[in-house]
Design an enzyme around this catalytic site. Structure first.
Site, PDB file in Angstrom:
ATOM      1  N   LYS A 132       2.146  10.528   6.137  1.00 47.24           N
ATOM      2  CA  LYS A 132       0.683  10.666   6.080  1.00 47.24           C
ATOM      3  C   LYS A 132       0.171   9.259   6.169  1.00 47.24           C
ATOM      4  CE  LYS A 132       1.592  12.460   1.921  1.00 47.24           C
ATOM      5  NZ  LYS A 132       0.920  13.719   2.228  1.00 47.24           N
ATOM      6  N   ARG A 133      -1.326   9.346   6.105  1.00 46.03           N
ATOM      7  CA  ARG A 133      -2.000   8.020   6.184  1.00 46.03           C
ATOM      8  C   ARG A 133      -1.502   7.070   4.906  1.00 46.03           C
ATOM      9  NH1 ARG A 133      -7.211   7.157   4.016  1.00 46.03           N
ATOM     10  NH2 ARG A 133      -7.212   9.314   3.406  1.00 46.03           N
ATOM     11  N   LYS A 164      -2.007   8.024  -2.281  1.00 45.68           N
ATOM     12  CA  LYS A 164      -1.187   8.957  -1.802  1.00 45.68           C
ATOM     13  C   LYS A 164       0.141   8.354  -2.313  1.00 45.68           C
ATOM     14  CE  LYS A 164      -3.346  10.167   2.310  1.00 45.68           C
ATOM     15  NZ  LYS A 164      -3.658  11.705   2.152  1.00 45.68           N
ATOM     16  N   LYS A 180       2.257  22.076   6.410  1.00 48.58           N
ATOM     17  CA  LYS A 180       2.886  21.996   7.615  1.00 48.58           C
ATOM     18  C   LYS A 180       4.416  22.152   7.282  1.00 48.58           C
ATOM     19  CE  LYS A 180      -0.831  19.810  10.041  1.00 48.58           C
ATOM     20  NZ  LYS A 180      -1.202  18.520  10.301  1.00 48.58           N
TER      21      LYS A 180
END
Length: 803
Positions: free
Chosen positions: A544-545, A550, A656
């Site tokens: 992910k970014r 995060k 996903k």
């Protein structure tokens, strides 16, 4: 339906395009030319469908959706369009029979560099669903020449390179110069009255031409085609001929070059004034061209703008397109001649806003002086909206503090999120938790005034692309077990898989599919990076970014702790564990780039230590993008979704991974909350504080140094950061940042996270249990399909029919 019915017709179409575009036969073509010709063959089919879709729209005079986003992370289009058109197998066979390896042709396509992360990928998924659900819709953005950037890892550090995609990617673009719009920057305003009507003219402004480049978006199992309109920036004059004649060649083309920087890159670094100016230019350029185009076409169709809101709904994807509000007001008042109240009512009923974050840095605030200088008329309109809104808030609350928090213009800044909340007909969050935070925290005073505005639409993903297309083995198993391909249009059909949760043979087949996908990823990584992955290890993935919230750094702290355990006991018996990272950091985000460097230093340390062989491995996958995700996600077994609770709006990567059978290690944040509702504690690995606990700990005075002092394992890990690794790089700066300003509370959640990872390893040791959990994750993932999300927008916000 498609005009190509046989493999031979597909071969003929490709050969015709080779001759037309490149003047060569198939015997002289290379993979890139074959790719381009194949794209043109499909595009011709989609063009016919687009014409039919537009004709039907005109005949029905239906309401249209206009979806505005600064990014659309499309990825590769050849196989996706062929799949949606039902021509995937036919195209593959045609390419093979023409003497090429179809895999090489598909691999030759660059990812369309039009997006960065989840925001852009969500927009791309929604375009697919809107076409599939036969909703008349157009996406709008900028035709970035270089997009975000191509990531290269040099000596462990991220280096940004231009991502050149349009040479081949232009095969999908249809340039329409006849629909060019003109956008104006700067200048001075002159007012005059003619026939009792006030006119406002911008004199001396810089003109920029917005040239539309359309990309057709085919839906699945339908003849309906929508369009993604990408605006390219051009100067009205290629050069100043007078300066050129004097020999001042660079000055002669300076204005042309400056104009074209608008469409050069996505998200230029805005840590300096030039970057801020360019970002604001990009945003106004894209929304002004879009609004002019939409209004012009509406008037051509209806002859009036008084019913504009009945025929058009404009969805703002995050705050980047917020200037659509004053721009629409400007067009209605200055170009059409409506009064303020008439323009306001139509605008208010036409525009809806999706909020994607609670992070203050992403709730855009622009310097008032910058807007005044660059967009003088837009500033006047914003100022008037702000004045009226502030008066309304004052009259409702009679509280200066609340007025200050809700103000659109305050302390020399223009607050874009507040402008959206004040104006838009609907404001929605993108997960149940996120929407609740918007109502009770971020926009709590506005929600108390206008509770009917605030909605929730939990994000979703294109399950056809992110399961069926990229994971054919799993797709085949699902179709066999559920009795056909109905799940492709009705994703809740996946629940039928639950009947096989205790079927040993099915679980073993599921495990075999996962292992095959792991071997495929290992081959891909070996080719791309010369890294050898062990397919028998747990593939534990965080892709992910790269952003501090995060918490990739929390993952790293745990890996260091695991490495230290192996050093303490080299003979320890453990399941081989491979940690995979994929991430890009914004070029100006120093801390994020340091974390990438740290991951690579740790990988170098672990992977070169003999005692870690067949126990522990770390790999950073360079240049993470859609096409890499399409190989990575089917092979992933553990999905890291470990943001601090209350910070992630939704997440779509988590969906996903879940849909491809990976098990989630995560906090109760974003869409993890709703995943937990359908999975329960027993089918994911939850850890850490809840959002309300985060607030309480902060209020009590969070002191990360206490965790460092009292937790021996954590102290060893932080001390390792200070010392650094075998490459000689110390990360004392990151250690001090954690000890002095642990904004995202990594040290608070460290122990709980390590315990969750231990539960992962223990569960993985029981293949039957693991595979059962994996099957249930797939079976219960249908609720996270984009078709469901788009249908909710259509029913509750856009008020448009769908199939």
């Amino acid at each position: 339906m498609t005009s190509i019915k046989t493999v031979q017709e597909m071969k003929d179409a490709i050969c015709d395009k080779l001759k037309l575009r490149f003047g060569c036969g198939v015997e002289d073509a290379d993979e890139s030319q074959m790719l381009y010709a194949s794209a043109l063959a499909l595009r011709e089919i989609m063009a016919d469908m687009e014409i039919s879709s537009k004709r039907e729209l005109r005949d029905k005079k239906a309401r249209q959706v206009h979806y505005l986003s600064m990014e659309f992370l499309i990825g590769r289009s050849l196989m996706k369009n062929a799949y949606n058109l039902g021509l995937g197998d036919m195209l593959t066979q045609a390419i093979e029979e023409l003497g090429f390896k179809s895999g090489d042709v598909f691999e030759a396509e660059p990812d369309a560099a039009l997006g960065n992360g989840g925001l852009g990928r969500l927009a791309a998924c929604y375009l697919d669903s809107m076409s599939t659900l036969e909703i008349p819709a157009t996406g709008y953005s900028i035709c970035y020449e270089l997009g975000i950037f191509k990531q290269k890892i040099v000596n462990g550090e991220q280096v940004e390179l231009p991502d050149i995609w349009k040479d081949i990617g232009a095969a999908w673009l249809v340039t329409k110069p006849q629909e060019t719009e003109t956008v104006y920057f700067g200048g001075t305003l002159r007012r005059f009255v003619d026939n009792g009507q006030l006119h406002i003219v911008n004199e001396g402004a810089t003109e920029v031409l917005a040239v539309p480049c359309d990309m057709e978006i085919a839906g699945y199992n339908t003849d309906h085609v929508n369009v993604l309109r990408l605006w390219d920036a051009k100067s009205p004059a290629m050069m100043d001929m007078a300066l050129f004649a004097k020999g001042e060649y660079l000055r002669a083309v300076e204005q042309h070059a400056m104009v074209e920087t608008i469409a050069k890159v996505l998200y230029p670094d805005d840590t300096h004034e030039e970057g801020k100016l360019l970002r604001l230019k990009q945003q106004y350029f894209f929304v002004s061209a879009t609004m002019q185009s939409i209004v012009r076409k509406h008037i051509e169709q209806c002859g009036t703008v008084m019913n504009f809101h009945e025929k058009n709904v404009i969805q703002i994807n995050d705050t980047h397109p917020t200037l659509v509000i004053p721009e629409l007001m400007r067009i209605f008042m200055d170009d059409v001649g409506l009064s303020w109240n008439e323009a306001w009512e139509i605008t208010r009923q036409s525009v809806a806003y999706t909020n994607h974050t609670v992070l203050s840095e992403a709730l855009e605030r622009w310097p008032q002086s910058l807007i005044q200088t660059l967009l003088p008329r837009i500033w006047e309109i914003i100022d008037e909206i702000a004045r009226r809104w502030q008066r309304h808030v004052d009259e409702y609350y009679h509280d200066t503090a609340k007025t200050a928090e809700m103000a659109i213009v305050w302390d020399g800044q223009v607050r874009m999120a507040n402008l959206c909340v004040a104006t838009c007909t609907a404001v929605n969050g993108v997960s149940a938790l996120h929407s609740e935070i918007l109502r009770k925290d971020l926009f709590k005073y506005a929600c108390a005034m206008m509770p009917e505005k605030f909605r929730n639409v939990t994000n979703g993903i294109d399950h056809r692309r992110w399961l069926s297309e990229i994971n054919p083995g799993l797709d085949s198993l699902i179709k066999e077990l559920t009795g056909g391909d109905a799940y492709l249009m009705r994703p809740l059909e996946l629940k039928k898989l639950e009947a096989y949760a205790d079927d040993t043979a099915v679980l073993e087949r599921l495990a075999k599919i996962k292992h095959d996908n792991k071997e495929n990823l290992a081959r891909h990584v070996k080719r791309a990076s010369n890294i050898v992955l062990n397919p028998d290890a747990i593939f534990d993935v965080q892709a992910k970014r790269l952003h501090e919230y995060k918490r990739q750094l929390l993952n790293v702290l745990h890996i260091i702790s695991l490495y230290q355990r192996i050093q303490d006991d080299p003979g320890i018996r453990m399941q081989p564990h491979t940690f995979l990272f994929g991430a890009k950091a914004a070029p100006g985000y120093f801390v994020a780039k340091r974390i990438i460097h740290l991951i690579n230093s740790l990988a170098d340390q672990v992977n070169n230590d003999p005692i870690c062989k067949d126990k522990l491995q770390v790999a950073f996958l360079e240049n993470y993008r859609v096409s890499l995700a399409e190989v990575l996600m089917p092979a992933s077994e553990v999905s890291q979704q470990i943001s601090l609770a209350g910070k992630e709006a939704s997440g779509t990567g988590n969906m996903k991974f879940m849909m491809n059978g990976a098990l989630t290690v995560g906090t109760l944040d974003g869409a993890n909350v709703e995943m937990h509702e359908v999975l329960g504690d027993e089918n994911m690995f939850l850890f850490g504080m809840h959002a309300d606990e985060v607030v309480r700990v902060r209020q009590q005075g969070y002191m990360p140094q206490i965790h460092y002092a009292q937790n021996y394992n954590l102290r060893r890990v932080i001390d390792q950061l200070k010392r650094g690794f075998r490459d000689g790089v110390s990360y004392d700066d990151l250690a001090q940042r954690l000890l002095m300003n642990d904004e995202y509370m990594l040290l608070q959640d460290f122990d709980a996270y390590c315990q969750a990872e231990r539960r992962v390893a223990e569960t993985y040791a029981n293949p039957g249990k693991w595979n059962r959990m994996s099957l249930l994750n797939i079976a219960r993932s249908g609720i996270f399909a984009a078709d469901r999300s788009v249908a909710e927008y259509a029913d509750n916000i856009w008020h448009v029919p769908h199939r």
